[in-house]
Design an enzyme around this catalytic site. Structure first.
Site, PDB file in Angstrom:
ATOM      1  N   HIS C 366      44.497  77.121  45.783  1.00 57.60           N
ATOM      2  CA  HIS C 366      43.338  77.043  46.689  1.00 57.60           C
ATOM      3  C   HIS C 366      43.787  77.046  48.147  1.00 57.60           C
ATOM      4  O   HIS C 366      43.313  77.833  48.948  1.00 57.60           O
ATOM      5  CB  HIS C 366      42.524  75.783  46.385  1.00 57.60           C
ATOM      6  CG  HIS C 366      41.621  75.376  47.504  1.00 57.60           C
ATOM      7  ND1 HIS C 366      40.496  76.094  47.847  1.00 57.60           N
ATOM      8  CD2 HIS C 366      41.679  74.352  48.383  1.00 57.60           C
ATOM      9  CE1 HIS C 366      39.908  75.516  48.885  1.00 57.60           C
ATOM     10  NE2 HIS C 366      40.615  74.454  49.233  1.00 57.60           N
ATOM     11  N   HIS C 368      46.713  77.795  49.483  1.00 57.84           N
ATOM     12  CA  HIS C 368      47.456  78.977  49.911  1.00 57.84           C
ATOM     13  C   HIS C 368      46.508  80.139  50.185  1.00 57.84           C
ATOM     14  O   HIS C 368      46.711  80.892  51.126  1.00 57.84           O
ATOM     15  CB  HIS C 368      48.520  79.366  48.880  1.00 57.84           C
ATOM     16  CG  HIS C 368      49.796  78.574  49.040  1.00 57.84           C
ATOM     17  ND1 HIS C 368      49.929  77.294  48.585  1.00 57.84           N
ATOM     18  CD2 HIS C 368      50.986  78.879  49.634  1.00 57.84           C
ATOM     19  CE1 HIS C 368      51.145  76.836  48.882  1.00 57.84           C
ATOM     20  NE2 HIS C 368      51.803  77.771  49.525  1.00 57.84           N
ATOM     21  N   ARG C 429      52.025  69.622  40.134  1.00 55.82           N
ATOM     22  CA  ARG C 429      52.600  70.000  41.419  1.00 55.82           C
ATOM     23  C   ARG C 429      53.915  69.285  41.685  1.00 55.82           C
ATOM     24  O   ARG C 429      54.237  68.294  41.073  1.00 55.82           O
ATOM     25  CB  ARG C 429      51.629  69.631  42.555  1.00 55.82           C
ATOM     26  CG  ARG C 429      50.383  70.449  42.566  1.00 55.82           C
ATOM     27  CD  ARG C 429      49.459  69.994  43.676  1.00 55.82           C
ATOM     28  NE  ARG C 429      50.013  70.264  45.011  1.00 55.82           N
ATOM     29  CZ  ARG C 429      49.398  69.951  46.132  1.00 55.82           C
ATOM     30  NH1 ARG C 429      48.240  69.348  46.094  1.00 55.82           N
ATOM     31  NH2 ARG C 429      49.944  70.221  47.291  1.00 55.82           N
ATOM     32  N   ARG C 430      54.647  69.811  42.671  1.00 59.82           N
ATOM     33  CA  ARG C 430      55.780  69.137  43.298  1.00 59.82           C
ATOM     34  C   ARG C 430      56.910  68.867  42.316  1.00 59.82           C
ATOM     35  O   ARG C 430      57.488  67.790  42.293  1.00 59.82           O
ATOM     36  CB  ARG C 430      55.326  67.829  43.960  1.00 59.82           C
ATOM     37  CG  ARG C 430      54.149  68.056  44.896  1.00 59.82           C
ATOM     38  CD  ARG C 430      53.642  66.782  45.498  1.00 59.82           C
ATOM     39  NE  ARG C 430      52.444  67.027  46.283  1.00 59.82           N
ATOM     40  CZ  ARG C 430      51.229  66.639  45.931  1.00 59.82           C
ATOM     41  NH1 ARG C 430      51.030  65.996  44.815  1.00 59.82           N
ATOM     42  NH2 ARG C 430      50.198  66.909  46.706  1.00 59.82           N
TER      43      ARG C 430
END
Lengths: 178, 68, 541
Positions: C366, C368, C429-430
């Site tokens: 989203h 990006h 994520r991450r």
């Protein structure tokens, strides 16, 4: 005949009404989901001292994992630490209401369970709580989804969803993976 | 699609100087039509977004069960 | 050439140097997360890289670009010299010094806390102090923008402030409001912790203060793109802005509604009640309104241009537009990315639905699409539009500019559409590396590799972009026409005072912020939740 500024503004207002309807439809669906389907974000504002989890009655080593409470509710307690979950595997029954309760003694963590809507942050100082019903059986991934330090990538646990008949609590009401 | 990249098509052939020579009469003429096209375009975009949202809602979110 | 040319170019070169480096980090991170063997992947490198990528893209690229473009706009739109130019240079060097401090801390591995900090994780004080200097430099910019507008209004009593400058000042004022949250977090909690003055922090409070900043900062980044939509694209397409008044209203709505909504980043947090989450969700819904108004107004503006060029029928004006012009092309591609990015955002903001995608690759996709796509592609187009005025050189051909914009668009779509799919399947994520032997994760492999291809195209585009700017220095020198912003169908001779200044709107922001953030912040002082122990990342722990 030339188009006037008020014609332009009128067309903008007409468009704004279309936008308003579109936005209201989504808004209504969200409210319906919250009130009728009881889907709300985890928001219990329940504090706990992260420096003294071992002194709390609830999040001591021996009380972690899944337990059928005396009154019949099923609760799974998990402590998230840098960089592991304790316990690393929990068992829950399919198609029964389950309450996940999570907390941490150190830094911010968070979890999701793949293929479900289970998702919460785990913030030091608070107990995160999610009520849910798992519908599919099998081993689901429960990774830490918030950056918690260099070992973050290796931090994940397993949620083992078993059919109701295979969910056999011991005398204390506890069920473990092994 | 190629003409978008290279900009060599007849449609894109007009030059900048013609734009600055924009006459009020021409503007008044096209303003008879504007914003019908813009309305059609933006309304379809919003409709598609709504459809997309409800697709995610009914076919992905709801089947994954209740949380709260 | 304008008299702020050197000032603007200095800002933009810093912005795009950071951008190019950040692209290298970004592509390597995607490679590390893919099933392909990747060199240098250890946790220390990966999170150093994520921190550098985030700081360079979100803080350095944006802040320097917005400041540089603001100085250009102030002088060009107001048609008078920028007041306080020495101050502008002071702000620039302050921000550069801050950037260097932060970069040194990041590259030495002493600040791998990502650009969103995550206390009680705590890194080197140089990291935070460096970022504070960047913000202070940007505050000087804010004040100069406000002063420039005020002086112009003094010289032109009653006249409407040109839309480009009105929007720039709206952004400056919004940024002053926006930075209050993160400044309070850094100055009162994080920096004392990193200096060792305190051993514990109230994590809920830090997250809440950061959320104050976290949404409006995105609109800070977004403003230049919207300024280009309203004041450059209609001109570039050969038409007129459909409505100047709607432009003003849109920028005012952004100022008002992008602030009291940050709690939607904390939907999944345990330290806030459903009540305030719901209130801020409702306000978040309203922030969609100015964007949708813009979609219509800009479509109508382009429709004017397309019909003037002979476009017929309901949608015949679209192919009739001069898509060969970089500004027009970028606007079209930006809108396509806004469609997908905005669609993802609708799911994010939908309260309970947030649980579906929170902290998954869906969210990465989203922002990006919205920031890296919709916004940054307009940064490119703005540079292509103003660079000739800054350098006195006009590009001989725009082929390389068009190629670069297309590469960016295609790369962004190929990278981010698979991320949505991966996010829905739970990719979180991450994370430096995934265990592709796990059957659930193994199924993600082809999609992650596909997105890496998009990343390669984005990197190629970034290189071509910087090349295009550098090449303009050497290109043929040609007389460059003075810069002209778009005029409206009805260029207003007078506008209501409320749409020619910000006094009223500042009061409204204050009221909304007290309503939306008053208790969510006050509760920590009333409730006195237990603090968490500081965890240092810069001392071997």
């Amino acid at each position: 005949m030339a188009v006037s500024e008020s014609d332009i503004l009128r067309s903008e207002v007409r468009w704004a009404m279309i936008v308003g309807v579109a936005v209201a439809v989504i808004f209504a669906a969200v409210i319906y989901t919250g009130i009728e389907l009881h889907v709300n974000p985890p928001s219990n504002i329940e504090t706990i001292d992260p420096k003294a989890l071992h002194l709390s009655n609830e999040f001591t080593e021996s009380n972690l994992g899944t337990r059928v409470e005396p009154e019949g509710r099923i609760t799974t307690r998990i402590v998230a630490t840098q960089f592991a979950f304790d316990p690393p595997c929990v068992v829950v029954p399919a198609n029964e209401p389950v309450t996940l309760r999570l907390t941490t003694p150190d830094v911010i963590h968070g979890i999701l369970v793949t293929g479900t809507n289970v998702n919460t942050m785990i913030v030091p100082g608070y107990v995160a709580q999610v009520h849910t019903v798992f519908t599919k059986t099998g081993d689901l991934l429960m990774p830490c989804h918030e950056y918690c330090g260099l070992g973050h990538s290796q931090m994940w646990a397993t949620v083992r969803v078993v059919p109701r008949e295979s969910f056999r609590p011991d005398a204390e009401g506890r069920v473990a993976c092994d | 699609m190629l003409f978008l990249l290279l900009g060599r098509s007849a449609l894109a052939g007009k030059t900048r100087s013609e734009d600055t020579g924009l006459s009020q009469a021409d503007l008044d003429t096209v303003m008879e039509e504007v914003p019908k096209g813009a309305l059609a375009l933006s309304a379809s975009a919003v409709l598609l977004l709504l459809c997309g949202w409800f697709f995610v809602y009914f076919f992905i979110f709801v089947p994954r069960g209740t949380v709260g | 050439m304008t008299s702020v040319a050197r000032l603007t170019k200095a800002h933009l070169w810093i912005a795009f140097a950071a951008f190019l480096v950040a692209c290298v980090f970004g592509i390597w991170q995607m490679w590390a997360r893919s099933p392909l063997a990747t060199p240098y992947v250890i946790a220390e490198h990966y999170f150093l890289s994520v921190t550098a990528h985030g700081v360079a893209m979100a803080f350095v690229l944006t802040t320097f670009f917005i400041m540089g473009f603001g100085y250009f706009t102030a002088e060009t739109a107001l048609d008078r010299p920028l007041p306080g130019k020495p101050w502008a240079w002071a702000g620039f060097f302050l921000a550069v010094a801050g950037t260097l401090m932060a970069v040194a801390a990041i590259l030495s591995g002493q600040a791998s806390v990502l650009y969103t900090f995550y206390p009680p994780l705590t890194g080197s004080p140089f990291f935070y102090l460096g970022l504070v200097l960047v913000v202070v430099g940007s505050w000087i910019w804010c004040i100069l923008m406000i002063v420039a507008m005020r002086e112009w209004k003094g010289a032109h009593p009653g006249a409407p402030v040109p839309l480009a400058m009105f929007a720039t000042v709206a952004n400056a004022i919004m940024w002053l409001w926006t930075t209050v949250g993160v400044a309070a977090e850094l100055l009162f909690i994080v920096i004392p912790a990193s200096l060792g003055w305190v051993d514990t922090v109230d994590v809920g409070l830090t997250r809440t203060l950061f959320s104050w900043t976290l949404h409006a900062i995105v609109y800070f980044w977004l403003f230049p793109a919207y300024i280009a939509f309203y004041t450059m694209a209609p001109q570039a397409a050969g038409g007129r802005l459909y409505s100047d008044m709607m432009g003003r209203l849109t920028f005012v709505l952004f100022l008002v509604y992008s602030l009291p909504v940050g709690l939607h980043h904390l939907f999944m947090d345990p330290e806030h009640s459903t009540g305030f989450k719901f209130v801020q969700m409702s306000l978040t819904v309203l922030v969609a309104v100015p964007t949708l108004l813009t979609v219509f107004t800009i479509s109508a503006s382009l429709e004017i241009a397309g019909r003037l060029r002979g476009g017929r029928g309901l949608l015949g004006w679209i192919p009739a537009l001069p898509w060969d012009r970089p500004m027009v092309l970028a606007t079209g591609l930006s809108f396509v990315m806004l469609f997908f990015g905005g669609g993802g955002g609708l799911v994010n903001m939908s309260y309970g639905l947030n649980a579906l995608i929170h902290n998954t690759s869906w969210v990465t996709a989203h922002f990006h699409l919205i920031f890296g796509g919709t916004v940054v592609i307009m940064y490119f187009a703005i540079c292509y539009a103003i660079w000739p005025r800054l350098t006195g050189h006009e590009a001989g051909t725009q082929d390389a500019q068009r190629l670069q914009l297309w590469l960016w668009f295609v790369g962004m779509m190929i990278m981010s559409l698979p991320w949505h799919w991966l996010g829905l399947h739970g990719q979180w994520r991450r994370v430096a590396q995934f265990d592709y032997t796990n059957p659930i994760i193994a199924a993600w492999g082809p999609w992650v590799t596909t997105s890496l291809v998009g990343g390669i195209l984005l990197f190629a585009s970034a290189v071509v972009f910087v090349w295009n700017l550098a090449a303009l220095r050497a290109d043929r020198k040609a007389p460059v026409a003075p810069f002209a912003f778009a005029t409206a169908v009805h260029q207003p001779a007078r506008v209501p005072a409320s749409l020619n200044g910000f006094g009223l709107w500042n009061v409204l922001v204050l009221v909304l912020m007290i309503a939306a953030y008053g208790w969510p912040i006050a509760q920590f002082f009333v409730l006195q939740p237990p603090h968490a122990v500081v965890h240092r990342v810069d001392r071997g722990g």
